[in-house]
Design a protein around this motif. Structure first.
Motif, short mmCIF file in Angstrom:
data_model
loop_
_atom_site.label_atom_id
_atom_site.label_comp_id
_atom_site.label_asym_id
_atom_site.label_seq_id
_atom_site.Cartn_x
_atom_site.Cartn_y
_atom_site.Cartn_z
N ALA A 94 0.83 -1.21 0.00
CA ALA A 94 0.00 0.00 0.00
C ALA A 94 0.86 1.25 0.00
CB ALA A 94 -0.93 -0.03 1.22
N ALA A 95 1.94 1.23 0.80
CA ALA A 95 2.85 2.37 0.82
C ALA A 95 3.49 2.58 -0.54
CB ALA A 95 3.91 2.17 1.89
N TYR A 96 3.84 1.49 -1.17
CA TYR A 96 4.45 1.60 -2.50
C TYR A 96 3.48 2.20 -3.50
CZ TYR A 96 5.83 -0.03 -7.12
OH TYR A 96 6.13 -0.09 -8.45
N ARG A 97 2.24 1.72 -3.48
CA ARG A 97 1.24 2.26 -4.42
C ARG A 97 0.98 3.74 -4.15
NH1 ARG A 97 -2.95 -2.89 -4.10
NH2 ARG A 97 -1.82 -4.21 -5.60
N GLU A 98 0.92 4.10 -2.87
CA GLU A 98 0.70 5.50 -2.51
C GLU A 98 1.85 6.36 -3.00
OE1 GLU A 98 0.21 8.31 1.47
OE2 GLU A 98 0.23 6.11 1.64
N ALA A 99 3.07 5.90 -2.78
CA ALA A 99 4.23 6.68 -3.24
C ALA A 99 4.26 6.77 -4.75
CB ALA A 99 5.51 6.03 -2.71
N ALA A 100 3.92 5.68 -5.42
CA ALA A 100 3.91 5.70 -6.88
C ALA A 100 2.83 6.64 -7.40
CB ALA A 100 3.68 4.28 -7.41
N ALA A 101 1.68 6.68 -6.73
CA ALA A 101 0.60 7.58 -7.16
C ALA A 101 1.01 9.03 -6.99
CB ALA A 101 -0.67 7.28 -6.37
N PRO A 128 3.90 5.10 -13.31
CA PRO A 128 3.06 3.90 -13.50
C PRO A 128 3.60 2.71 -12.68
CG PRO A 128 4.45 4.27 -15.43
CD PRO A 128 4.60 5.49 -14.57
N GLN A 129 2.68 1.95 -12.17
CA GLN A 129 3.07 0.80 -11.34
C GLN A 129 3.63 -0.30 -12.23
OE1 GLN A 129 -0.17 -0.45 -8.90
NE2 GLN A 129 -0.70 1.63 -8.26
N ARG A 130 4.75 -0.82 -11.81
CA ARG A 130 5.39 -1.90 -12.55
C ARG A 130 5.23 -3.21 -11.79
NH1 ARG A 130 11.18 0.70 -13.28
NH2 ARG A 130 10.66 1.20 -11.12
N LEU A 149 11.31 6.84 -4.03
CA LEU A 149 10.23 7.67 -4.60
C LEU A 149 9.90 8.86 -3.74
CD1 LEU A 149 7.87 4.90 -5.98
CD2 LEU A 149 9.27 6.49 -7.30
N ARG A 150 9.84 8.68 -2.44
CA ARG A 150 9.40 9.76 -1.56
C ARG A 150 10.27 11.00 -1.65
NH1 ARG A 150 5.34 8.78 1.90
NH2 ARG A 150 4.68 6.62 2.22
N GLY A 185 13.04 29.66 -17.50
CA GLY A 185 14.20 29.37 -18.31
C GLY A 185 14.05 28.04 -19.00
N PRO A 186 15.03 27.76 -19.83
CA PRO A 186 14.94 26.48 -20.56
C PRO A 186 15.02 25.27 -19.67
CG PRO A 186 17.08 27.52 -20.91
CD PRO A 186 16.24 28.52 -20.20
N GLY A 187 15.60 25.36 -18.48
CA GLY A 187 15.71 24.19 -17.59
C GLY A 187 14.61 24.10 -16.59
N ASP A 188 13.68 25.14 -16.63
CA ASP A 188 12.62 25.11 -15.61
C ASP A 188 11.53 24.13 -16.03
OD1 ASP A 188 13.95 26.92 -14.16
OD2 ASP A 188 12.86 28.69 -14.91
N GLY A 189 10.75 23.76 -15.05
CA GLY A 189 9.64 22.83 -15.26
C GLY A 189 9.55 21.83 -14.16
N VAL A 190 8.56 20.97 -14.19
CA VAL A 190 8.40 19.92 -13.15
C VAL A 190 9.25 18.75 -13.58
CG1 VAL A 190 6.80 18.49 -11.88
CG2 VAL A 190 6.07 20.74 -12.70
N ALA A 191 10.46 18.76 -13.03
CA ALA A 191 11.42 17.73 -13.47
C ALA A 191 11.07 16.37 -12.94
CB ALA A 191 12.83 18.15 -13.05
N ALA A 192 10.45 16.29 -11.80
CA ALA A 192 10.24 14.96 -11.17
C ALA A 192 9.34 14.10 -11.99
CB ALA A 192 9.68 15.15 -9.76
N THR A 193 8.38 14.78 -12.70
CA THR A 193 7.42 13.95 -13.44
C THR A 193 7.96 13.48 -14.75
OG1 THR A 193 6.49 15.94 -14.40
CG2 THR A 193 5.48 15.11 -12.37
#
Length: 391
Positions: A322-329, A334-336, A364-365, A381-389
């Motif tokens: 459950a913790a894994y699914r929560e962190a992945a969400a 996507p869940q592997r 993940l956390r 700038g060119p490097g800005d954005g939501v990098a984590a996703t």
């Protein structure tokens, strides 16, 4: 071929062992009749003939219980087996609640009726009789064969007495009945005629033993018990005139008291007596049932504990999943599905899964928590954005 260096076990001090032949017919019938007579007279507490399911094919067995002086209980088991010659071979093992006293009655007399010509009173290897004088064979080859057979037999105590001159009627009586009763069916007496001394000692030469002229020797056996020295168990003179042969009797008693290895087959006979005993008293039956109940209780508790541990591990696995699914969400990843490994026990697979989940969750956390806040006062700038996703 590997040879074990472990020494054979020593005969316990509480145990009496005996073996012999019954050369007549209907040996089981003789045993049943005698045991029942002793039970009716109160000599035996009880006896039992074991069913065929408790014995090997072609064998029969009897158990008996009695008490000796000082209220010491003796349990005994006699086995009858087919013998290659005519009749049957019997093996008897008895165990007391304290070290065996040779003054106690012979266990053999509790199973067999004693008469002068009893069919059961023959020693196994040589066929000689207990409680009787056994002249050595006149033929030299047969004489040597008899003595070598006696030396190899570790079930009996063999004593050779040399007649310095031909004895009268009193001197021809066996010396064994003068021994304590517990030795009556363990000792075999051999008599050497005056002219046989040289042949006797030639046969004993390889064993480092010698019979004195007109004396006696307790044979060492093969192997000899610890503490045996031929000089300590030989007697220089034996007067076969009806007098009490104190020195000979003392030598036999001292030999019987030496710690000796269990004879061949003795270990198995003793194990059957101790582990397959069937003639139980009411108290012993209750004690055995209590032991079984305690054993089943321990087994049930172990199964319950194993079940609880398995359930606890499963709950921990669900929590980790459950913790894994929560962190992945939260990370938007996507869940592997992990590949299923068929090798290893369920507990091993579960342990590996928990390790993988733990590593994945820890990875993940931090990724979701370390995003850079956007500065609204500057152009992206060119490097800005939501990098984590995008990872």
């Amino acid at each position: 071929m590997l040879i074990s260096a472990t020494a054979p076990p020593t005969t316990p001090s509480t145990v009496w062992l005996g073996r012999g032949r019954h050369t007549g017919p209907a040996a089981p019938d003789v045993l049943r009749a005698h045991l029942q007579a002793l039970k009716d007279s109160g000599t035996l507490h009880d006896f039992r003939e074991l069913p065929d399911t408790e014995t090997a094919e072609g064998e029969s067995a009897f158990e008996a219980r009695w008490q000796v002086p000082e209220d010491v209980t003796v349990r005994a088991r006699l086995k009858l087996a087919e013998w290659s010659g005519r009749g049957q071979e019997w093996t008897l093992v008895a165990e007391a609640e304290r070290p065996w006293d040779p003054r106690w009655p012979s266990p053999a007399e509790m199973f067999w009726p004693w008469e002068t010509d009893s069919a059961w009173g023959h020693e196994t290897v040589t066929g000689l009789r207990f409680l009787d004088v056994n002249p050595l064979p006149a033929d030299d080859k047969d004489l040597r064969r008899t003595l070598r057979g006696a030396l190899r037999d570790t079930w009996t105590i063999d004593v050779v007495v040399h007649e310095a001159m031909t004895p009268d009627e009193r001197g021809r009586r066996s010396l064994v009945p003068l021994l304590p009763p517990g030795l009556h069916h363990r000792v075999v007496e051999h008599r050497a005629a005056p002219h046989q001394l040289r042949t006797v000692n030639w046969a004993l030469k390889d064993f480092g033993a010698e019979v004195p002229r007109g004396g006696a020797l307790v044979l060492p056996g093969s192997p000899a018990p610890d503490g045996y020295a031929a000089g300590d168990f030989s007697v220089r003179s034996v007067f076969l005139d009806g007098s009490h042969p104190t020195e000979v009797l003392d030598a036999v008693r001292r030999y019987a008291a030496l710690p000796a290895q269990l004879p061949e087959g003795g270990d198995a006979a003793l194990t059957l007596l101790r582990e397959k005993w069937q003639l139980l008293t009411l108290e012993e039956e209750l004690a055995r049932e209590r032991e079984l109940v305690a054993m089943y209780k321990e087994a049930l508790e172990a199964m319950t504990q194993s079940r609880d541990l398995y359930r606890e591990a499963a709950e921990q696995a669900h929590e980790a999943l459950a913790a894994y699914r929560e962190a992945a969400a939260e990370a938007g990843e996507p869940q592997r599905q992990q590949p299923v490994r068929k090798s290893g026990s369920p507990f091993q697979q579960l342990g590996r899964t928990l390790e993988r989940l733990k590593e994945t969750t820890m990875g993940l956390r931090p990724a979701a928590a370390t995003e850079h806040p956007r500065d609204e006062n500057r152009d992206p700038g060119p490097g800005d954005g939501v990098a984590a996703t995008d990872r």
